[in-house]
Scaffold this active site. Structure first.
Site, PDB file in Angstrom:
ATOM      1  N   GLU A 128       6.967  -1.894   7.109  1.00  0.00           N
ATOM      2  CA  GLU A 128       7.834  -1.024   6.293  1.00  0.00           C
ATOM      3  C   GLU A 128       7.680   0.425   6.705  1.00  0.00           C
ATOM      4  O   GLU A 128       8.656   1.160   6.795  1.00  0.00           O
ATOM      5  CB  GLU A 128       7.489  -1.192   4.805  1.00  0.00           C
ATOM      6  CG  GLU A 128       8.556  -0.612   3.871  1.00  0.00           C
ATOM      7  CD  GLU A 128       8.373   0.859   3.570  1.00  0.00           C
ATOM      8  OE1 GLU A 128       9.289   1.454   3.005  1.00  0.00           O
ATOM      9  OE2 GLU A 128       7.314   1.435   3.894  1.00  0.00           O
ATOM     10  N   ASP A 134       1.426  -3.083   5.203  1.00  0.00           N
ATOM     11  CA  ASP A 134       1.050  -2.048   6.179  1.00  0.00           C
ATOM     12  C   ASP A 134       0.894  -0.701   5.480  1.00  0.00           C
ATOM     13  O   ASP A 134       1.432  -0.482   4.394  1.00  0.00           O
ATOM     14  CB  ASP A 134       2.054  -1.939   7.336  1.00  0.00           C
ATOM     15  CG  ASP A 134       3.450  -1.483   6.899  1.00  0.00           C
ATOM     16  OD1 ASP A 134       3.895  -1.887   5.789  1.00  0.00           O
ATOM     17  OD2 ASP A 134       4.093  -0.730   7.644  1.00  0.00           O
TER      18      ASP A 134
HETATM   19  N1  BES Z   1       6.878   3.631  -0.874  1.00  0.00           N
HETATM   20  C1  BES Z   1       7.713   4.328   0.025  1.00  0.00           C
HETATM   21  C2  BES Z   1       9.142   4.487  -0.473  1.00  0.00           C
HETATM   22  C3  BES Z   1       9.347   5.487  -1.584  1.00  0.00           C
HETATM   23  C4  BES Z   1       8.740   6.716  -1.537  1.00  0.00           C
HETATM   24  C5  BES Z   1      10.187   5.168  -2.612  1.00  0.00           C
HETATM   25  C6  BES Z   1       8.966   7.636  -2.543  1.00  0.00           C
HETATM   26  C7  BES Z   1      10.420   6.068  -3.614  1.00  0.00           C
HETATM   27  C8  BES Z   1       9.803   7.303  -3.576  1.00  0.00           C
HETATM   28  C9  BES Z   1       7.758   3.621   1.364  1.00  0.00           C
HETATM   29  O1  BES Z   1       6.538   3.030   1.724  1.00  0.00           O
HETATM   30  C10 BES Z   1       8.069   4.627   2.444  1.00  0.00           C
HETATM   31  O2  BES Z   1       7.282   5.495   2.668  1.00  0.00           O
HETATM   32  N2  BES Z   1       9.236   4.499   3.080  1.00  0.00           N
HETATM   33  C11 BES Z   1       9.581   5.286   4.215  1.00  0.00           C
HETATM   34  C12 BES Z   1      10.654   4.543   4.947  1.00  0.00           C
HETATM   35  C13 BES Z   1      10.870   4.998   6.366  1.00  0.00           C
HETATM   36  C14 BES Z   1       9.669   4.857   7.236  1.00  0.00           C
HETATM   37  C15 BES Z   1      12.038   4.249   6.960  1.00  0.00           C
HETATM   38  C16 BES Z   1      10.046   6.670   3.809  1.00  0.00           C
HETATM   39  O3  BES Z   1      10.685   6.835   2.762  1.00  0.00           O
HETATM   40  O4  BES Z   1       9.758   7.611   4.547  1.00  0.00           O
HETATM   41 ZN    ZN Z   2       5.211   4.611   2.496  1.00  0.00          ZN
END
Ligand code: BES
Ligand code: ZN
Length: 457
Positions: free
Chosen positions: A153, A88
């Protein structure tokens, strides 16, 4: 590794790009109901890809939300790795700020522009192509592999937890591999050993039953937009410290060693500030920028809505005001405990002149792993082979909520095998993927499976 695996990867680059472009053309925006059909289509495409690269037992599992895609290959006398990723993507708005259409992947110089290019389709695709190279050229994988790709996710993984609980035996593994994070910098590959957690809320205030003429009523009632500003101003002090009582109680402090290591990283604060276009940086007093974003909790306002915001002017007292707010958490803060502390505090600082509603949205636990874990070290060697450079060790400020579940329920450590770069505009207009990392990432992933075969728990 069999040399023809590497040759295969190096001579398949054009095909990889064509396939990835197809993948990126599917607008798999999990947050928007109008894309539900695209989500299903993207899950089916993903499953077809897993079959095409030679995985077995491929299936699309329905959930109350978007489907989960699974496939495996389990014929090795070796450890089992679970590759996790998400198909997604985030919404594309404001779409007018994109240089090329978000779902028509476009290459400019050595970058591929599209929504999902780095987060996370491009990064997860690197694993699929590494798996394919092994299976097509060697006829086998060096380790047992399970691949699980979710479609929720970006909205907090509301159904993956249950899926893992329901399929614990089928998902049993020795290590979880995730490529869904940036490396430290372009040309500076890294292994990330910590992520922040998250607690997300919506605050709704109502002052009156309808909007009011601000001349006739102004002065007689509280204005919810103004009250909201006052409430939010109570959340942090001027030194950037969160004022919610008890908020810092469980925070694990940085060690002296970590602070030293962070200082040694090639971080240029001025370049960083310029890169994000900020007139001046701001954060918690007493901590460096890397410490603030990687190892300290924060409170942020993600969105605000109230009153008249169109062109021109309108003399009105809005009936309601709304804010989306979230806190990034660090070990050992617990999102549920923080939610209670936050809700109590909001109730306390909101005056009786407005009605208050606090809605809990998603959350996730912070996470950290040991650098000397043998699988982490296997990943470091693989990165070094794929990128011809020794990786540095970093933490990150973002969240991948499901890693805590992998640890707790599958009792497996996670290795964050990040292939992105920090300037790839994840979640923003003009998201892109740095192609040398994509190709280096496929090579590294192919080496990674070999290195894991040699590593034992
Ligand atoms: N790829 C990111 C996670 C991430 C971002 C890891 C920057 C390390 C550095 C992931 O797709 C994401 O955006 N996660 C969300 C999770 C939330 C919706 C619960 C986030 O971090 O905002
Ligand atoms: Zn993300």
């Amino acid at each position: 590794m069999e040399p023809n695996v590497i040759d295969f990867i190096n001579t398949s680059r054009d095909r990889y790009l064509e396939e990835l472009k197809q993948y990126l053309a599917i607008p798999s925006v999990s947050a928007l109901p109008e894309h539900a059909g695209d989500m299903r289509r993207c899950a089916e495409w993903t499953a077809e890809q897993l079959r095409a690269i030679g995985l077995e037992n491929v299936r699309v599992a329905d959930t109350p939300g978007h489907p989960i895609v699974y496939g495996d290959w389990l014929h090795a006398e070796a450890p089992t790795a679970l590759v996790y990723g998400h198909y997604d993507v985030q919404p594309v708005d404001p779409v007018e700020l994109w240089t090329s259409p978000p779902f028509e992947a476009t290459i400019r110089d050595d970058e591929l522009f599209a929504r999902g290019a780095t987060d996370d389709k491009g990064q997860l695709f690197a694993h699929l192509k590494a798996i394919e190279a092994h299976l097509k050229q060697a006829g086998r994988l060096p380790i047992n592999l399970r691949v699980i790709l979710e479609g929720e996710e970006e909205i907090g993984s509301p159904n993956l937890n249950q899926f893992i609980l329901d399929h614990k035996d089928e998902l049993a593994c020795d290590v979880v591999l995730i490529s869904d994070s940036p490396m430290f910098e372009k040309g500076v590959p890294s292994i990330c050993y910590g992520l922040r957690g998250l607690a997300y809320f919506q605050i709704d205030l109502r002052g009156t039953s309808t909007d009011l003429h601000s001349g006739s009523f102004g002065g007689a009632v509280a204005n919810p937009a103004f009250v909201l500003a006052q409430v939010l101003s109570q959340m942090k002090d001027r030194g950037g410290r969160v004022k919610i009582p008890g908020f810092y109680d469980d925070v694990r402090e940085l060690t002296d060693r970590e602070r030293e290591e962070f200082k040694r990283l090639p971080f240029n604060e001025k370049e960083y500030r310029k890169g994000i276009g900020a007139p001046k940086l701001h954060g918690e007093t007493g901590y460096s920028t890397l410490e603030r974003t990687w190892a300290r909790p924060t409170f942020e306002v993600n969105g605000l809505l109230s009153g008249f915001t169109g062109e021109g002017s309108k003399t009105v007292i809005p009936a309601t005001a709304m804010a989306k707010v979230s806190m990034r958490l660090v070990p050992n803060q617990d999102p549920d405990k923080i939610a209670e502390l936050f809700e109590d505090y909001v109730r306390k600082v909101t005056p009786k002149t407005v009605e208050l509603k606090v809605t809990r949205m998603h959350g996730g636990k912070p996470w950290m792993t040991e650098i000397d874990n043998p699988f982490v070290q296997a990943a470091a060697r693989a990165i070094e082979m794929g990128f011809s450079r020794t990786p540095v060790y970093t933490r990150e400020g973002g969240s991948i909520p499901i890693v805590a579940t992998f640890q707790a329920e599958l009792n497996a450590p996670t290795v964050l095998f990040g292939l992105g770069t920090p300037d790839e505009n994840a979640h923003a207009p003009n998201e892109k993927l740095y192609l040398p990392n994509f190709f280096g990432g496929i090579l590294s992933a192919a080496y990674l499976y070999e290195e894991i075969a040699g590593a034992r728990r």
